[in-house]
Motif scaffolding. Structure first.
Motif, short mmCIF file in Angstrom:
data_model
loop_
_atom_site.label_atom_id
_atom_site.label_comp_id
_atom_site.label_asym_id
_atom_site.label_seq_id
_atom_site.Cartn_x
_atom_site.Cartn_y
_atom_site.Cartn_z
N SER A 67 0.85 -1.20 0.00
CA SER A 67 0.00 0.00 0.00
C SER A 67 0.88 1.24 0.00
CB SER A 67 -0.93 0.00 1.21
OG SER A 67 -0.18 -0.06 2.40
N ALA A 68 0.38 2.27 -0.68
CA ALA A 68 1.10 3.54 -0.77
C ALA A 68 0.60 4.48 0.32
CB ALA A 68 0.88 4.16 -2.14
N VAL A 69 1.56 5.17 0.95
CA VAL A 69 1.25 6.13 1.99
C VAL A 69 2.00 7.41 1.64
CG1 VAL A 69 1.45 6.64 4.45
CG2 VAL A 69 0.96 4.32 3.71
N VAL A 70 1.37 8.54 1.88
CA VAL A 70 2.03 9.82 1.65
C VAL A 70 2.84 10.18 2.89
CG1 VAL A 70 1.71 12.27 1.15
CG2 VAL A 70 0.24 10.57 0.06
N ALA A 71 4.13 10.43 2.67
CA ALA A 71 5.03 10.81 3.76
C ALA A 71 5.51 12.23 3.53
CB ALA A 71 6.21 9.85 3.83
N THR A 72 5.93 12.90 4.61
CA THR A 72 6.42 14.27 4.54
C THR A 72 7.90 14.27 4.88
OG1 THR A 72 4.27 15.05 5.28
CG2 THR A 72 6.09 16.62 5.41
N ILE A 73 8.67 15.01 4.08
CA ILE A 73 10.10 15.14 4.36
C ILE A 73 10.25 16.06 5.57
CG2 ILE A 73 12.32 15.97 3.46
CD1 ILE A 73 11.31 15.23 0.65
N THR A 74 10.87 15.52 6.65
CA THR A 74 10.96 16.26 7.91
C THR A 74 12.35 16.81 8.18
OG1 THR A 74 11.38 14.20 9.10
CG2 THR A 74 9.08 14.95 8.96
N ALA A 75 13.33 16.44 7.36
CA ALA A 75 14.69 16.98 7.51
C ALA A 75 15.21 17.29 6.12
CB ALA A 75 15.60 15.97 8.21
N ALA A 76 16.03 18.32 6.03
CA ALA A 76 16.56 18.73 4.72
C ALA A 76 17.28 17.56 4.05
CB ALA A 76 17.51 19.90 4.88
N PRO A 77 16.99 17.31 2.78
CA PRO A 77 17.65 16.20 2.07
C PRO A 77 19.16 16.40 2.00
CG PRO A 77 15.73 16.96 0.86
CD PRO A 77 15.97 17.95 1.95
N THR A 78 19.88 15.29 2.08
CA THR A 78 21.34 15.28 1.99
C THR A 78 21.73 14.72 0.63
OG1 THR A 78 21.42 14.82 4.35
CG2 THR A 78 23.44 14.47 3.11
N ASP A 79 22.59 15.44 -0.08
CA ASP A 79 23.02 14.99 -1.41
C ASP A 79 24.00 13.83 -1.27
OD1 ASP A 79 23.41 14.84 -4.13
OD2 ASP A 79 24.82 16.52 -4.21
N ARG A 80 23.74 12.73 -1.95
CA ARG A 80 24.59 11.54 -1.91
C ARG A 80 25.13 11.20 -3.30
NH1 ARG A 80 25.70 11.31 3.21
NH2 ARG A 80 23.93 10.92 4.55
N GLY A 81 25.38 12.19 -4.12
CA GLY A 81 25.89 11.93 -5.46
C GLY A 81 24.77 11.80 -6.46
N ARG A 82 24.40 10.57 -6.78
CA ARG A 82 23.35 10.33 -7.77
C ARG A 82 21.95 10.52 -7.21
NH1 ARG A 82 25.28 5.14 -11.33
NH2 ARG A 82 27.31 5.97 -11.88
N HIS A 83 21.81 10.50 -5.90
CA HIS A 83 20.50 10.64 -5.28
C HIS A 83 20.64 11.45 -4.00
CE1 HIS A 83 22.22 7.20 -3.15
NE2 HIS A 83 21.44 7.53 -2.16
N SER A 84 19.52 11.72 -3.38
CA SER A 84 19.50 12.42 -2.09
C SER A 84 18.81 11.53 -1.07
CB SER A 84 18.75 13.74 -2.21
OG SER A 84 19.44 14.62 -3.06
N GLU A 85 19.15 11.74 0.18
CA GLU A 85 18.50 11.03 1.29
C GLU A 85 17.84 12.05 2.19
OE1 GLU A 85 21.26 8.63 3.44
OE2 GLU A 85 21.14 6.99 2.02
N ALA A 86 16.71 11.66 2.77
CA ALA A 86 16.03 12.55 3.71
C ALA A 86 15.26 11.71 4.72
CB ALA A 86 15.08 13.47 2.97
N THR A 87 15.04 12.31 5.87
CA THR A 87 14.20 11.68 6.88
C THR A 87 12.76 12.06 6.55
OG1 THR A 87 15.95 11.84 8.53
CG2 THR A 87 13.70 11.51 9.35
N VAL A 88 11.90 11.06 6.52
CA VAL A 88 10.48 11.29 6.21
C VAL A 88 9.64 10.71 7.34
CG1 VAL A 88 10.89 11.25 3.72
CG2 VAL A 88 10.22 9.15 4.88
N SER A 89 8.43 11.23 7.49
CA SER A 89 7.52 10.66 8.49
C SER A 89 6.14 10.49 7.85
CB SER A 89 7.44 11.56 9.73
OG SER A 89 6.84 12.79 9.39
N TRP A 90 5.40 9.51 8.38
CA TRP A 90 4.06 9.23 7.89
C TRP A 90 3.27 8.59 9.03
CZ3 TRP A 90 8.31 6.29 6.91
CH2 TRP A 90 8.24 4.93 7.23
N THR A 91 1.98 8.56 8.85
CA THR A 91 1.11 7.95 9.85
C THR A 91 0.53 6.68 9.27
OG1 THR A 91 0.55 10.13 10.72
CG2 THR A 91 -0.92 8.32 11.32
N ASP A 92 0.67 5.58 10.03
CA ASP A 92 0.15 4.29 9.61
C ASP A 92 -0.52 3.63 10.80
OD1 ASP A 92 -0.27 1.96 8.01
OD2 ASP A 92 1.50 1.04 8.92
N ALA A 93 -1.78 3.32 10.66
CA ALA A 93 -2.56 2.67 11.72
C ALA A 93 -2.52 3.47 13.01
CB ALA A 93 -2.08 1.24 11.95
N GLY A 94 -2.59 4.80 12.87
CA GLY A 94 -2.62 5.67 14.05
C GLY A 94 -1.26 5.94 14.66
#
Length: 169
Positions: free
Chosen positions: A49-76
């Protein structure tokens, strides 16, 4: 007809027959691979199942991609994870996260076209493999039989009266 010519002819016939038989066989195997992958993809789409998450920390550049901390709500419950995000992603932006039935993160389900491509790929690899193997077998055997014929001719020529070194017309 020399025995080596007979062997070569039979080998060519067998290789051609194998190449012809390989066509429906590779189609059948390609169909089986397609069916198996299509079932797996349907299961992935039914269970993930797809859930919409929000980026909660500024993305970090890792060369070909970026990483970020995301949060979402699942089952409360609010959950967080560090994920790969698009390079253009910014703080507060929404991204899609895929979850297994037990709530664990998982990969995006494969597209249905992947099943067709894997089936076509399997059939093509099998068919080309059989054809190339047959071609190599025929040409390898022809080379060996030709060497053997030439060696026999050299022996016969020596027994008959020596080597011919020049054209005497």
């Amino acid at each position: 007809m020399r025995p080596s010519d007979r062997v070569e002819s039979v080998l060519r016939i067998v290789v051609v027959l194998a190449g012809v038989v390989a066509v429906p066989l590779s189609c059948a195997i390609g169909t089986q691979v397609y069916s198996s992958n299509a079932a797996q993809i349907r299961t992935e789409h039914a269970t993930k199942s797809a859930v919409v998450a929000t980026i909660t920390a500024a993305p970090t550049d890792r060369g070909r991609h970026s990483e970020a901390t995301v949060s979402w709500t699942d089952a409360g419950q609010t959950r967080t994870a560090t994920l790969d995000v698009p390079r253009s992603a910014t703080l507060g932006e929404h991204v899609t996260v895929w979850l297994e039935p037990d709530g664990k993160l998982t990969s995006t389900p494969r597209e249905p076209e992947a099943a067709a491509l894997s089936g076509i790929g399997a059939a093509t690899v099998l068919l080309v493999g059989v054809w190339v193997s047959g071609w190599l077998l025929v040409h390898g055997a022809t080379g060996l039989l030709t060497r053997r014929r030439l060696a026999r001719w050299d022996r016969d020529q020596l027994a008959f009266g020596g080597r011919i070194t020049e054209d005497r017309q």
